[in-house]
Every structure is written in C-alpha cells, then in structure tokens.
Motif scaffolding. Structure first.
Motif, PDB file in Angstrom:
ATOM      1  N   PRO A 267      39.124  61.340 -15.339  1.00  0.00           N
ATOM      2  CA  PRO A 267      39.340  59.954 -14.339  1.00  0.00           C
ATOM      3  C   PRO A 267      39.631  61.173 -13.316  1.00  0.00           C
ATOM      4  CG  PRO A 267      40.277  60.389 -17.356  1.00  0.00           C
ATOM      5  CD  PRO A 267      39.569  61.726 -16.869  1.00  0.00           C
ATOM      6  N   LEU A 268      40.051  59.616 -12.418  1.00  0.00           N
ATOM      7  CA  LEU A 268      40.557  60.366 -10.824  1.00  0.00           C
ATOM      8  C   LEU A 268      41.933  61.231 -11.080  1.00  0.00           C
ATOM      9  CD1 LEU A 268      39.811  59.621  -8.142  1.00  0.00           C
ATOM     10  CD2 LEU A 268      41.191  57.864  -8.221  1.00  0.00           C
ATOM     11  N   GLY A 269      41.505  62.729 -10.273  1.00  0.00           N
ATOM     12  CA  GLY A 269      42.603  62.858 -10.256  1.00  0.00           C
ATOM     13  C   GLY A 269      42.751  64.569 -11.468  1.00  0.00           C
ATOM     14  N   ALA A 270      41.740  64.200 -12.757  1.00  0.00           N
ATOM     15  CA  ALA A 270      41.663  64.473 -13.607  1.00  0.00           C
ATOM     16  C   ALA A 270      42.261  66.419 -13.354  1.00  0.00           C
ATOM     17  CB  ALA A 270      41.076  64.784 -14.391  1.00  0.00           C
ATOM     18  N   VAL A 271      42.701  67.550 -14.233  1.00  0.00           N
ATOM     19  CA  VAL A 271      42.716  68.477 -14.043  1.00  0.00           C
ATOM     20  C   VAL A 271      42.253  69.704 -15.060  1.00  0.00           C
ATOM     21  CG1 VAL A 271      43.998  68.567 -11.850  1.00  0.00           C
ATOM     22  CG2 VAL A 271      44.928  69.259 -14.277  1.00  0.00           C
ATOM     23  N   VAL A 272      41.946  68.097 -16.307  1.00  0.00           N
ATOM     24  CA  VAL A 272      41.970  68.968 -17.184  1.00  0.00           C
ATOM     25  C   VAL A 272      41.165  67.520 -18.131  1.00  0.00           C
ATOM     26  CG1 VAL A 272      42.472  69.462 -19.570  1.00  0.00           C
ATOM     27  CG2 VAL A 272      43.497  70.536 -17.775  1.00  0.00           C
ATOM     28  N   ASN A 273      39.759  67.925 -18.609  1.00  0.00           N
ATOM     29  CA  ASN A 273      38.862  66.869 -19.288  1.00  0.00           C
ATOM     30  C   ASN A 273      38.037  67.812 -20.502  1.00  0.00           C
ATOM     31  OD1 ASN A 273      37.648  64.375 -19.443  1.00  0.00           O
ATOM     32  ND2 ASN A 273      36.653  64.598 -18.188  1.00  0.00           N
ATOM     33  N   GLY A 274      37.874  67.609 -21.322  1.00  0.00           N
ATOM     34  CA  GLY A 274      37.055  67.976 -22.119  1.00  0.00           C
ATOM     35  C   GLY A 274      37.577  67.503 -24.064  1.00  0.00           C
ATOM     36  N   LEU A 275      36.356  68.171 -24.981  1.00  0.00           N
ATOM     37  CA  LEU A 275      36.499  67.391 -26.082  1.00  0.00           C
ATOM     38  C   LEU A 275      37.073  68.509 -27.455  1.00  0.00           C
ATOM     39  CD1 LEU A 275      34.966  66.053 -28.317  1.00  0.00           C
ATOM     40  CD2 LEU A 275      33.083  67.744 -28.154  1.00  0.00           C
ATOM     41  N   SER A 276      38.190  67.548 -27.653  1.00  0.00           N
ATOM     42  CA  SER A 276      39.276  68.640 -27.868  1.00  0.00           C
ATOM     43  C   SER A 276      39.060  68.871 -29.563  1.00  0.00           C
ATOM     44  CB  SER A 276      40.930  68.175 -27.942  1.00  0.00           C
ATOM     45  OG  SER A 276      40.901  66.218 -28.974  1.00  0.00           O
ATOM     46  N   GLU A 277      38.456  67.960 -30.001  1.00  0.00           N
ATOM     47  CA  GLU A 277      38.529  67.706 -31.905  1.00  0.00           C
ATOM     48  C   GLU A 277      37.100  67.160 -32.471  1.00  0.00           C
ATOM     49  OE1 GLU A 277      38.544  69.617 -34.581  1.00  0.00           O
ATOM     50  OE2 GLU A 277      40.155  70.384 -35.195  1.00  0.00           O
ATOM     51  N   ILE A 278      36.401  67.169 -33.334  1.00  0.00           N
ATOM     52  CA  ILE A 278      35.623  67.107 -33.879  1.00  0.00           C
ATOM     53  C   ILE A 278      35.784  67.145 -35.457  1.00  0.00           C
ATOM     54  CG2 ILE A 278      33.658  66.835 -32.218  1.00  0.00           C
ATOM     55  CD1 ILE A 278      32.708  69.325 -33.635  1.00  0.00           C
ATOM     56  N   LEU A 279      35.736  65.860 -36.532  1.00  0.00           N
ATOM     57  CA  LEU A 279      35.830  65.073 -37.765  1.00  0.00           C
ATOM     58  C   LEU A 279      34.733  64.625 -38.106  1.00  0.00           C
ATOM     59  CD1 LEU A 279      37.667  65.089 -39.813  1.00  0.00           C
ATOM     60  CD2 LEU A 279      38.638  63.179 -39.702  1.00  0.00           C
ATOM     61  N   SER A 280      33.855  65.676 -39.297  1.00  0.00           N
ATOM     62  CA  SER A 280      32.281  65.020 -40.440  1.00  0.00           C
ATOM     63  C   SER A 280      33.429  63.638 -40.678  1.00  0.00           C
ATOM     64  CB  SER A 280      32.580  66.121 -40.408  1.00  0.00           C
ATOM     65  OG  SER A 280      31.123  65.283 -41.579  1.00  0.00           O
ATOM     66  N   ILE A 281      33.294  62.473 -41.044  1.00  0.00           N
ATOM     67  CA  ILE A 281      33.579  61.543 -42.178  1.00  0.00           C
ATOM     68  C   ILE A 281      32.553  60.821 -42.764  1.00  0.00           C
ATOM     69  CG2 ILE A 281      34.647  61.021 -39.361  1.00  0.00           C
ATOM     70  CD1 ILE A 281      33.313  58.616 -39.689  1.00  0.00           C
ATOM     71  N   ASP A 282      31.269  61.184 -43.067  1.00  0.00           N
ATOM     72  CA  ASP A 282      30.237  61.472 -43.810  1.00  0.00           C
ATOM     73  C   ASP A 282      29.311  62.109 -44.363  1.00  0.00           C
ATOM     74  OD1 ASP A 282      28.215  61.035 -42.072  1.00  0.00           O
ATOM     75  OD2 ASP A 282      28.145  58.626 -42.371  1.00  0.00           O
ATOM     76  N   VAL A 283      27.968  62.256 -44.568  1.00  0.00           N
ATOM     77  CA  VAL A 283      27.003  63.243 -45.229  1.00  0.00           C
ATOM     78  C   VAL A 283      25.544  62.839 -44.385  1.00  0.00           C
ATOM     79  CG1 VAL A 283      27.995  63.780 -46.480  1.00  0.00           C
ATOM     80  CG2 VAL A 283      26.271  62.231 -47.322  1.00  0.00           C
ATOM     81  N   GLY A 284      25.976  61.535 -43.551  1.00  0.00           N
ATOM     82  CA  GLY A 284      24.886  60.858 -42.920  1.00  0.00           C
ATOM     83  C   GLY A 284      24.783  61.022 -40.923  1.00  0.00           C
ATOM     84  N   GLY A 285      25.751  61.951 -41.130  1.00  0.00           N
ATOM     85  CA  GLY A 285      25.772  62.679 -39.214  1.00  0.00           C
ATOM     86  C   GLY A 285      26.625  61.992 -38.724  1.00  0.00           C
ATOM     87  N   HIS A 286      28.325  61.715 -39.142  1.00  0.00           N
ATOM     88  CA  HIS A 286      29.341  60.358 -38.453  1.00  0.00           C
ATOM     89  C   HIS A 286      30.308  61.202 -38.410  1.00  0.00           C
ATOM     90  CE1 HIS A 286      26.399  56.992 -40.036  1.00  0.00           C
ATOM     91  NE2 HIS A 286      26.444  56.519 -39.129  1.00  0.00           N
ATOM     92  N   PHE A 287      30.873  61.084 -37.056  1.00  0.00           N
ATOM     93  CA  PHE A 287      31.687  62.041 -36.953  1.00  0.00           C
ATOM     94  C   PHE A 287      32.925  61.063 -35.678  1.00  0.00           C
ATOM     95  CE2 PHE A 287      28.205  64.729 -37.026  1.00  0.00           C
ATOM     96  CZ  PHE A 287      29.089  65.537 -37.562  1.00  0.00           C
ATOM     97  N   LEU A 288      34.003  60.926 -35.612  1.00  0.00           N
ATOM     98  CA  LEU A 288      35.158  61.353 -35.005  1.00  0.00           C
ATOM     99  C   LEU A 288      35.290  62.435 -33.641  1.00  0.00           C
ATOM    100  CD1 LEU A 288      37.834  59.422 -37.126  1.00  0.00           C
ATOM    101  CD2 LEU A 288      36.117  58.118 -35.621  1.00  0.00           C
ATOM    102  N   ALA A 289      35.501  62.623 -32.733  1.00  0.00           N
ATOM    103  CA  ALA A 289      35.880  62.961 -31.755  1.00  0.00           C
ATOM    104  C   ALA A 289      36.811  62.522 -30.838  1.00  0.00           C
ATOM    105  CB  ALA A 289      34.715  63.389 -30.729  1.00  0.00           C
ATOM    106  N   ILE A 290      38.056  63.430 -30.621  1.00  0.00           N
ATOM    107  CA  ILE A 290      39.024  62.994 -29.665  1.00  0.00           C
ATOM    108  C   ILE A 290      38.309  64.247 -28.201  1.00  0.00           C
ATOM    109  CG2 ILE A 290      41.353  63.628 -28.839  1.00  0.00           C
ATOM    110  CD1 ILE A 290      42.092  63.970 -31.807  1.00  0.00           C
ATOM    111  N   GLU A 291      38.573  62.577 -27.078  1.00  0.00           N
ATOM    112  CA  GLU A 291      38.568  63.611 -25.518  1.00  0.00           C
ATOM    113  C   GLU A 291      39.940  63.348 -25.010  1.00  0.00           C
ATOM    114  OE1 GLU A 291      35.458  62.400 -23.032  1.00  0.00           O
ATOM    115  OE2 GLU A 291      33.316  62.271 -24.976  1.00  0.00           O
ATOM    116  N   ARG A 292      40.086  64.472 -24.443  1.00  0.00           N
ATOM    117  CA  ARG A 292      41.304  64.122 -23.417  1.00  0.00           C
ATOM    118  C   ARG A 292      41.213  64.755 -22.230  1.00  0.00           C
ATOM    119  NH1 ARG A 292      43.866  69.526 -25.466  1.00  0.00           N
ATOM    120  NH2 ARG A 292      42.604  69.991 -23.912  1.00  0.00           N
TER     121      ARG A 292
END
Length: 386
Positions: A267-292
């Motif tokens: 975002p405009l003016g961001a001083v921090v921008n990163g991937l803060s967490e991932i979570l496997s939700i099945d065995v088929g290669g699907h995940f959730l992710a938090i971008e902050r």
C-alpha cells in the motif's frame, strides 16, 4: 406400429433442449485450482499482558491447536500452544479456549514452557517467529535470524513436554548470511551479501500431516520478505518471497522443493509489508495465508487462499531479481480483507475444533510486540468450504 420420421426429429430436438437446460456450469482452470472458501467473523477477545510465572504474556507470533486435547463435549476447553517471540527468553504458552458458535467464552493461560538445549540449558537469543505442532508431539520452531545481532536463521525441533532441543533441519545456503556459498568465512562476518533480511526472515510455518505419529508429514516454511539477493532495486516491484517444502519422517528430513511466493503491491506509504503466517488446510496443496502491511494508511490485513500445485520449483534459481516471466509463483486468491474489522498485528493462525453447530473454527492471534499501545487479540472465525 411405425413412428413417423418427424416424431423422431421432435424427440431429438426436445432431448437436446433438456440437456442444454441441465448443462453443468462451465468452470475454468483458475476456479478448479481453488476451494470455495469464505470466512465469517464471530468474536474476538483481548488477552491482557499479565505476569505469568515470571513472564509477560505477550509477543504471540504463532498458535497451534492440539487436536489430541479435543473432547466430544465441545464445552470442554481445548488446548492450544502459543509461541512468544521474546528473543531473550523464547517460550510457548499452553492456552485453553472455550469456544461456542457465537462467542469466545473464556481464555485461560495454563502453563509456560521455555525452549532449552538438549542438556536443559535455556536457549537465548533465539528469534522464534513460527511454530508447528507435529504428529509425534513435538514443536518445530522457525527462527528468522538477525544479521545485525548475529543470530542465524534456523528450523529446529523441540520436545513438547520439556521444551528441550531435539534436532535441526538443514537450510539451503542461500538463506544464510554473508559470504558466497561454499566459503569458509564466518556467515555473520562483514557485510551481508545474501540470505534472509533483517526482521523479514522465516515468519510463517505449517505442516500437512495426513497420517499418524509414525507417518511421514510435510513441513512448509516461508519468509516474510525477499532474500537479500532476491530484492529488486525498483521499489515498485512487489516482494518475491521464498517458500520451502520438506518431507519429514522419523529417520530423516528431505528438502523436496522451493517456490516463489508473490506478495501483493505494498500500500502507498507502507513501511512494513510481509507474509506473516501460512496454514495448511488439506493434503491437496491448499493453504491460508495472512499478508500484513503497515504505514501511513494504517494497518492492512488480508487473508488469502493458496494453491501450490502449479508453482515452479525455484531450488536451482539463484536469484529472483528482474524478469521472472518464465517462473510460475504459488497461486493465490483473496478470501477476505480483514482490515475493516479493525484487527491488530495478526501473526498467528490455526484451525480449531468443529463448533457445536458443525462449523469449522479458525483462530487468528495478534502479536502486541510487548507494547502497551498494542493488543494481543484472539479472533474466532467460521471457515466455510472445508
């Protein structure tokens, strides 16, 4: 009796119209890649930064639900393990959460366990940011490392009951600091030329474990930001993070592949921008992710679904700088922009139990950075589509 030719034609036309009206909707390749997921916010509570057995309860940067602690009576409090990223006293807390379909009824801090060497000596400093509970009742911890403080990035396994060190997992040379791979020079000496960058190293960690305690499982670790050698000089180019995929069994660990995780534009003016967490939700290669992201526009939190199946293996690619048109990143789709909910610095995520109404719970936790101006928030969501 003979059927006239025109009657046959009429039946053909009518049958064709019937099939056309009942046709299966067309689904493109992009839609087939992802699950149909959605989240609904239920409740959140603030965990005070109280003293507990000589520690301040804060800095929670990872959380794992212990399914072995579940009960058929969903009113029974189930156990969670929450990592505190205190470099001088790395530790995890045992929490109990009383959840219902409409609220977080109670949160209790039950115990604190320090991480130790194999001989029982306290480990410090350790920049622990990610944590995953394994089927064999151990914790894998990701330390993002610090070139400035000469703390190497690490993936380590600790005993759940005692907190004692068990083993380390090999990281590719490109993630380490300093000299070129193969050099005998000190990895923390001189000027950094490669490896994880300050405060944006290994932040996200999860496992996929379809079997029992003696079955192999998969470990995934991702950096919050790009490696030193992957950072583009043009600030308009989004971060290119790295993602590691291991196969873990009782006798050995094998690095299977590495992938490129493409961050959104900052975002405009961001001083921090990163991937803060991932979570496997099945065995088929699907995940959730938090971008902050955080900056002049405040805090931005987005929840994505990831699909890794079509991503290029980047193990043999020395740098992701410049043109990456021939490389397929991990695919992602926005599940929800959580920013309007007003969350704090969300860094932790786990699938909780099924609630009494049958819905799948999803728990997110914020890291207050041991700052009185911030909060340790525990959020309860319902995750639909699993």
């Amino acid at each position: 009796m003979k059927t006239h030719w025109w009657r046959k034609c009429l039946w053909v036309v009518l049958f064709g119209l019937f099939l056309g009206g009942c046709a299966v909707p067309q689904v493109n390749a992009e839609q087939r890649l992802f699950l149909d997921l959605s989240v609904t916010a239920v409740d959140h509570v603030v965990l005070p930064m109280d003293d507990f057995e000589g520690t301040q309860v804060g800095g929670l940067s990872a959380i794992n639900y212990d399914r072995d602690s579940a009960s058929a009576d969903l009113s029974v409090r189930n156990q969670y393990y929450a990592l505190s990223d205190d470099r001088q006293r790395p530790r995890f807390y045992t929490l109990s959460l009383d959840l219902s379909p409409t609220a977080i009824n109670d949160v209790t801090v039950e115990a604190v366990t320090d991480f130790k060497d194999a001989d029982g000596t306290a480990i410090a400093p350790l920049d622990a940011e990610g944590m995953a509970l394994t089927p064999s009742r151990s914790l894998i911890v990701a330390s993002e490392g610090s070139f400035q403080q000469q703390i190497l990035p690490q993936l380590q396994e600790f005993d759940l009951e005692t907190g004692r060190f068990k083993t380390s997992f090999r990281l590719p040379e490109r993630y380490l600091f300093g000299p070129e791979p193969g050099s005998n020079e000190d990895q923390t000496a001189g000027t950094q030329t490669q490896g994880v960058q300050e405060n944006i190293g290994f932040e996200a960690l999860t496992i996929s474990a379809p079997g029992g305690s003696y079955e192999p499982y998969r470990l995934f670790a991702a950096t919050e930001g790009p490696l030193y050698q992957d950072l583009d000089l043009d600030p308009e180019i989004p971060f290119k993070n790295r993602w590691l995929h291991y196969l873990i069994d009782p006798n050995q660990s094998t690095l299977l592949s590495e992938h490129w995780y493409a961050m959104d534009d900052a975002p405009l003016g961001a001083v921090v921008n990163g991937l803060s967490e991932i979570l496997s939700i099945d065995v088929g290669g699907h995940f959730l992710a938090i971008e902050r992201a955080f900056g002049l526009q405040g805090l931005s939190i987005k929840l994505y679904q990831l699909a890794t199946g079509v991503a290029t293996d980047t193990s043999a690619i020395a740098t992701l700088q410049g043109d990456t048109s021939g490389i397929t990143p991990i695919r992602k789709r926005l599940v929800a922009d959580l920013t309007p909910l007003g969350p704090d610095n969300l860094e932790a995520m786990t699938l909780g139990p099924r609630l009494s109404d049958g819905s799948q719970s999803l728990i997110l936790v914020s890291d207050n950075n041991f700052d009185n101006r911030q909060e340790t928030q525990i959020w309860l969501f319902k995750l639909a589509g699993l």
